[in-house]
Design a protein around this motif. Structure first.
Motif, PDB file in Angstrom:
ATOM      1  N   UNK A 190      27.213  42.979  49.341  1.00 14.40           N
ATOM      2  CA  UNK A 190      26.812  42.249  48.560  1.00 14.40           C
ATOM      3  C   UNK A 190      27.967  41.603  47.616  1.00 14.40           C
ATOM      4  N   UNK A 191      28.513  40.882  47.934  1.00 17.12           N
ATOM      5  CA  UNK A 191      29.924  40.829  47.127  1.00 17.12           C
ATOM      6  C   UNK A 191      30.191  39.133  47.182  1.00 17.12           C
ATOM      7  N   UNK A 192      30.862  38.336  46.739  1.00 19.11           N
ATOM      8  CA  UNK A 192      30.305  36.555  46.592  1.00 19.11           C
ATOM      9  C   UNK A 192      31.896  36.163  48.081  1.00 19.11           C
ATOM     10  N   UNK A 193      30.990  35.094  48.076  1.00 21.63           N
ATOM     11  CA  UNK A 193      32.124  34.930  48.690  1.00 21.63           C
ATOM     12  C   UNK A 193      33.318  33.364  49.045  1.00 21.63           C
ATOM     13  N   UNK A 194      34.340  33.610  48.367  1.00 19.08           N
ATOM     14  CA  UNK A 194      35.355  32.619  48.252  1.00 19.08           C
ATOM     15  C   UNK A 194      35.776  32.068  48.783  1.00 19.08           C
ATOM     16  N   UNK A 195      36.168  30.774  48.558  1.00 24.56           N
ATOM     17  CA  UNK A 195      36.319  29.549  49.550  1.00 24.56           C
ATOM     18  C   UNK A 195      37.715  30.111  50.038  1.00 24.56           C
ATOM     19  N   UNK A 196      38.251  29.366  51.375  1.00 25.20           N
ATOM     20  CA  UNK A 196      39.256  29.858  51.932  1.00 25.20           C
ATOM     21  C   UNK A 196      40.362  28.571  52.933  1.00 25.20           C
ATOM     22  N   UNK A 197      41.365  28.544  52.343  1.00 20.91           N
ATOM     23  CA  UNK A 197      42.421  27.843  53.085  1.00 20.91           C
ATOM     24  C   UNK A 197      43.522  28.139  53.232  1.00 20.91           C
ATOM     25  N   UNK A 198      43.804  28.595  54.739  1.00 20.07           N
ATOM     26  CA  UNK A 198      44.713  28.824  55.940  1.00 20.07           C
ATOM     27  C   UNK A 198      45.638  28.212  55.682  1.00 20.07           C
ATOM     28  N   UNK A 199      46.799  28.116  54.942  1.00 22.91           N
ATOM     29  CA  UNK A 199      48.031  26.905  55.141  1.00 22.91           C
ATOM     30  C   UNK A 199      48.987  27.498  56.451  1.00 22.91           C
ATOM     31  N   UNK A 200      49.788  26.517  56.413  1.00 24.29           N
ATOM     32  CA  UNK A 200      50.937  26.675  58.086  1.00 24.29           C
ATOM     33  C   UNK A 200      52.011  27.827  57.174  1.00 24.29           C
ATOM     34  N   UNK A 201      52.318  28.179  58.830  1.00 25.11           N
ATOM     35  CA  UNK A 201      53.466  29.353  58.251  1.00 25.11           C
ATOM     36  C   UNK A 201      54.767  28.694  58.618  1.00 25.11           C
ATOM     37  N   UNK A 202      55.677  29.213  57.520  1.00 26.69           N
ATOM     38  CA  UNK A 202      56.801  28.890  58.343  1.00 26.69           C
ATOM     39  C   UNK A 202      57.620  30.166  59.534  1.00 26.69           C
ATOM     40  N   UNK A 203      57.890  29.440  60.230  1.00 27.01           N
ATOM     41  CA  UNK A 203      58.409  29.035  61.537  1.00 27.01           C
ATOM     42  C   UNK A 203      60.058  30.137  61.858  1.00 27.01           C
ATOM     43  N   UNK A 204      60.503  31.021  62.279  1.00 27.35           N
ATOM     44  CA  UNK A 204      61.873  30.827  62.211  1.00 27.35           C
ATOM     45  C   UNK A 204      62.702  30.362  63.135  1.00 27.35           C
TER      46      UNK A 204
END
Length: 293
Positions: A245-259
């Motif tokens: 019963x917890x609230x739902x945030x908005x999500x933003x999954x950003x790009x990754x920095x790769x080697x």
């Protein structure tokens, strides 16, 4: 339900002090900080130190130094997970009372052997989005009497979510709102892909999935901004939010920095570590340029 409309935006950066921060962490921290600033919201720092064996005060202090060097400011006091084990225990107990978790007794070695034997016979073993095999069903189907006997005998165990029962309890398609490309989109959640995820183990009173879900609710986080590597894990967090019963945030999954080999950065890679870059003469502005900001 989603975060309340009109609520002041609340962002967070939540590193684990089990290694030094690298460029990938810098991208996530700066994005959270700048998005909070630009929206008139709040920027929080959370220390995810449930792994008491690997997390150290020295590495936690290094996090503060690196973030301050980047020019970031955050609210205090900082929430440290190791100070809130009771919150996670309460959430776990609620799920236990709902009949949605069970004690799991198999060791990692036993699971590995079971999977290897099955695959040697040509059977495909289900794996989660990270490639780890699903936990075998043996413990899920144990009777209550047998479980009590094993626990009374001191058998070490973890607590796992009965994914099948949990999904049936919610009994509807779960989704989340993703804003990574600037345009809000609705993403269908597939928690079943993860199998019976672990929520607590004998050497750690909570798992990442449980603690991050509880923490985001406790801190009234409205916007979860984190790396693309955690995109699929959001399905588990959405399920736990619904069950508790917890609230739902908005999500933003950003790009990754790769080697250089195209792999996600590791805390062991000194060449991308913020402390090493700072000691080599880099500035905060250099870091922003290097991560594309």
């Amino acid at each position: 339900m989603p975060a309340t409309p009109g609520q002041s935006p609340v962002f967070r950066f939540a590193p684990s002090p089990n290694g030094l921060l690298h460029l990938g962490h810098a991208l996530s921290a700066i994005l959270n900080h700048d998005m909070a600033r630009d929206s008139g919201g709040r920027f929080l720092l959370r220390i995810e130190d449930i792994d008491l064996a690997r997390c150290t005060p020295e590495l936690e202090a290094a996090i503060y130094r690196d973030l301050a060097w980047l020019g970031l400011e955050w609210e205090t006091p900082v929430r440290r997970q190791s100070e809130h084990f009771a919150d996670y225990a309460t959430a776990l107990e609620r799920l236990r009372e709902m009949g949605l978790v069970y004690p799991a007794f198999m060791t990692r070695g036993e699971v590995k052997a079971r999977v290897a034997a099955s695959e040697a016979e040509g059977a495909a073993w289900p794996r989660d989005p990270d490639g780890s095999p699903h936990y075998p069903e043996d413990d899920r189907h144990r009777g209550d009497d047998e479980r009590r006997q094993l626990m009374a005998g001191g058998m070490r165990h973890a607590w796992r979510l009965d994914m099948e029962k949990a999904i049936a309890t919610v009994n509807r398609q779960l989704t989340w709102q993703e804003t990574v490309d600037g345009t809000p989109t609705i993403v269908a959640a597939d928690p079943a892909a993860w199998g019976d995820v672990i929520l607590s183990r004998s050497d750690a009173p909570s798992s990442y999935h449980l603690s991050v879900t509880v923490d985001d609710a406790e801190q009234a986080i409205t916007h979860v901004v984190r790396g693309r590597d955690l995109f699929q894990a959001t399905a588990v967090h959405r399920l736990l939010q619904e069950l508790l019963g917890l609230p739902q945030p908005l999500y933003h999954h950003h790009r990754l920095i790769l080697d250089e080999d195209g792999r996600k950065l590791s805390k062991s890679e000194k060449s991308t570590g913020l402390q090493a870059l700072r000691e080599a003469g880099a500035s905060a502005a250099d870091i922003r340029r290097r991560i594309g900001l």
